[in-house]
Motif scaffolding. Sequence first.
Motif, PDB file in Angstrom:
ATOM      1  N   ASP A 185       7.191   1.855   5.520  1.00  9.94           N
ATOM      2  CA  ASP A 185       7.427   2.856   4.480  1.00  9.94           C
ATOM      3  C   ASP A 185       6.098   3.367   3.929  1.00  9.94           C
ATOM      4  O   ASP A 185       5.153   2.603   3.728  1.00  9.94           O
ATOM      5  CB  ASP A 185       8.229   2.259   3.330  1.00  9.94           C
ATOM      6  N   ALA A 186       6.070   4.671   3.641  1.00  6.20           N
ATOM      7  CA  ALA A 186       4.886   5.265   3.016  1.00  6.20           C
ATOM      8  C   ALA A 186       5.035   5.346   1.509  1.00  6.20           C
ATOM      9  O   ALA A 186       4.044   5.423   0.780  1.00  6.20           O
ATOM     10  CB  ALA A 186       4.633   6.660   3.581  1.00  6.20           C
ATOM     11  N   TYR A 187       6.290   5.316   1.040  1.00  4.73           N
ATOM     12  CA  TYR A 187       6.535   5.571  -0.378  1.00  4.73           C
ATOM     13  C   TYR A 187       7.416   4.502  -1.019  1.00  4.73           C
ATOM     14  O   TYR A 187       8.282   3.917  -0.371  1.00  4.73           O
ATOM     15  CB  TYR A 187       7.230   6.933  -0.550  1.00  4.73           C
ATOM     16  N   ARG A 188       7.169   4.306  -2.306  1.00  8.44           N
ATOM     17  CA  ARG A 188       8.039   3.489  -3.152  1.00  8.44           C
ATOM     18  C   ARG A 188       8.506   4.392  -4.280  1.00  8.44           C
ATOM     19  O   ARG A 188       7.695   5.057  -4.942  1.00  8.44           O
ATOM     20  CB  ARG A 188       7.262   2.290  -3.710  1.00  8.44           C
ATOM     21  N   LEU A 189       9.809   4.436  -4.520  1.00  8.08           N
ATOM     22  CA  LEU A 189      10.375   5.347  -5.506  1.00  8.08           C
ATOM     23  C   LEU A 189      10.666   4.629  -6.815  1.00  8.08           C
ATOM     24  O   LEU A 189      11.104   3.474  -6.821  1.00  8.08           O
ATOM     25  CB  LEU A 189      11.659   5.976  -4.961  1.00  8.08           C
ATOM     26  N   VAL A 235      13.495  13.590  -0.361  1.00  2.78           N
ATOM     27  CA  VAL A 235      12.499  13.991   0.635  1.00  2.78           C
ATOM     28  C   VAL A 235      11.575  12.817   0.949  1.00  2.78           C
ATOM     29  O   VAL A 235      11.310  12.504   2.114  1.00  2.78           O
ATOM     30  CB  VAL A 235      11.689  15.204   0.131  1.00  2.78           C
ATOM     31  N   PHE A 236      11.091  12.132  -0.095  1.00  8.58           N
ATOM     32  CA  PHE A 236      10.197  10.994   0.124  1.00  8.58           C
ATOM     33  C   PHE A 236      10.942   9.830   0.789  1.00  8.58           C
ATOM     34  O   PHE A 236      10.391   9.155   1.665  1.00  8.58           O
ATOM     35  CB  PHE A 236       9.584  10.549  -1.209  1.00  8.58           C
ATOM     36  N   ALA A 237      12.198   9.615   0.381  1.00  5.69           N
ATOM     37  CA  ALA A 237      12.988   8.556   1.005  1.00  5.69           C
ATOM     38  C   ALA A 237      13.223   8.856   2.478  1.00  5.69           C
ATOM     39  O   ALA A 237      13.164   7.958   3.335  1.00  5.69           O
ATOM     40  CB  ALA A 237      14.327   8.399   0.276  1.00  5.69           C
ATOM     41  N   SER A 238      13.479  10.115   2.808  1.00  8.37           N
ATOM     42  CA  SER A 238      13.700  10.490   4.198  1.00  8.37           C
ATOM     43  C   SER A 238      12.417  10.367   5.015  1.00  8.37           C
ATOM     44  O   SER A 238      12.472  10.096   6.221  1.00  8.37           O
ATOM     45  CB  SER A 238      14.241  11.920   4.281  1.00  8.37           C
ATOM     46  N   ARG A 244       9.579   7.485   9.332  1.00  3.73           N
ATOM     47  CA  ARG A 244       8.513   6.564   9.744  1.00  3.73           C
ATOM     48  C   ARG A 244       9.108   5.296  10.367  1.00  3.73           C
ATOM     49  O   ARG A 244       8.590   4.785  11.369  1.00  3.73           O
ATOM     50  CB  ARG A 244       7.638   6.215   8.534  1.00  3.73           C
ATOM     51  N   ASN A 245      10.172   4.800   9.781  1.00 10.97           N
ATOM     52  CA  ASN A 245      10.822   3.606  10.340  1.00 10.97           C
ATOM     53  C   ASN A 245      11.324   3.876  11.760  1.00 10.97           C
ATOM     54  O   ASN A 245      11.248   2.989  12.620  1.00 10.97           O
ATOM     55  CB  ASN A 245      11.989   3.175   9.457  1.00 10.97           C
ATOM     56  N   ASP A 301       0.815  -1.215   0.000  1.00  7.86           N
ATOM     57  CA  ASP A 301       0.000   0.000   0.000  1.00  7.86           C
ATOM     58  C   ASP A 301       0.850   1.267   0.000  1.00  7.86           C
ATOM     59  O   ASP A 301       0.357   2.365   0.299  1.00  7.86           O
ATOM     60  CB  ASP A 301      -0.961  -0.001   1.183  1.00  7.86           C
ATOM     61  N   ARG A 302       2.139   1.146  -0.333  1.00  6.43           N
ATOM     62  CA  ARG A 302       2.993   2.324  -0.443  1.00  6.43           C
ATOM     63  C   ARG A 302       2.585   3.170  -1.647  1.00  6.43           C
ATOM     64  O   ARG A 302       2.199   2.630  -2.690  1.00  6.43           O
ATOM     65  CB  ARG A 302       4.455   1.907  -0.585  1.00  6.43           C
TER      66      ARG A 302
END
Length: 336
Positions: free
Chosen positions: A41-45, A26-29, A34-35, A3-4
Motif C-alpha cells: 500500500d502507498a496510502y493510509r487513510l 481514489v487513494f484506496a483504489s 498496487r497490490n 512508510d505509507r
Amino acid sequence: MDDRKCIAALIYPDFMSLDVVGPLQVFASANVERNRQGLSDAYRLLMLADQAGPVNSSAGMRLIADAAWCDVNPASLDTLLIPGGFGETRQCENQPLLSWLQQAEPHIRRLGSVCSGALILARTGLLDGRRVTTHWADIDTLRQHHELLVDSDCLHTYDPTAGDGSEHLFTSAGVTAGIDLALALVEADLGRSMALAVARRLVMFLRRPGGQAQFSALLAPEPSRTPRLAELLEWIPSNLGSDLSLEALASKAQMTPRTLSRVFARELGTGPAGYVERVRLEAARSLLQDAQASISTVARLTGFGHPENLRRVFHKHLSISPQQYAERFGREFHHA
C-alpha cells in the motif's frame, strides 16, 4: 516502519459525503492497484473531526472519525483535505479548528479543499494572495475574501510543477472535482500509469485537467424572457459549420447585432462570439472523446475550419491540445 503516506480528510456535522468518500476512494483504489502488481500500500487513510466517533453528513449518512484533529501530530499527515457541505458555515467560525489549521499548515506536505471547503481554508488566511476556486455556486461568497485570486472556471488549482506553492496549498471545485484533484495527487505521487489504472478501475476519464471549465457551455440556462434567443440557442448546435458571426446570428434571431449582444449579456452573461466558441468547443470535445473523426475533420465539422484554430481554443479553455485531449479521453484516437 510504516512508510505509507497518510491521507486525511476532515469531517464535521453536515459535511458533503462525496467530497470525502470520492477522493479517499481514489487513494484506496491506488492501494488496490498496487497490490495487484505485488506492491505494498502507498496510502493510509484517516478521518479527523472535533472528536473521534460518528459524524453525520448532510445526506444523513454517518462516517466514523478515527481521531480528533487536535490529537494528531500534523507532521504525520502527508495530505489533509477539507470538504464542503451545509455545515461549512459553522466551521468557518470554529476558531480552535482554524487556529489548528494555521499551526499545522507548515508541517503538512499538502493541504487542500474540496468544494466549499475552500471557504473554511480561506478563513485561516492561508490562501491569501493565492489563486483559488470552489463550487460555482459559492464563487461570489469566496470573492468576498478580497485577498484571494478567485478563478471561477477551473476544476482545481493543484500544480506540482508550478513552483508557486500550489503543490502545497490548493483548492478544487464542486463535488466530483475532488476526484479529479485526488487523481492528480496520485499521479504526482505514483506516476501517470498508476493514476490511469485507478481512473479505469473507477470507470472515469483520466483526468480532467485542473484548468478545465467547471460545466459545459451546452448546459447554459435557457433564457426566460426572450423566446427568439431561446430559438437561436436551439438552432446553433445543429449548425456549427455555418456562418455564426454576430451579423448572421442577429439576422437569424431577427434582431439588430447591438440588441442581440445586449440580450446575450443579460440572459447568459456572455457575448454571442464567446457563447458560440464554447458550444463549438463542447461539440469538438464530444467528437474527440467518442473518436468519431480526425482532428482535421473535427475542426471542420465544428466550425473552427483549420486545426490550428481548434488548437488555440483548446489551449485557451482547457490548457491542453486537441491531440492530448483525444489521447487522454478518447476511446480510440485517429491522428489524421
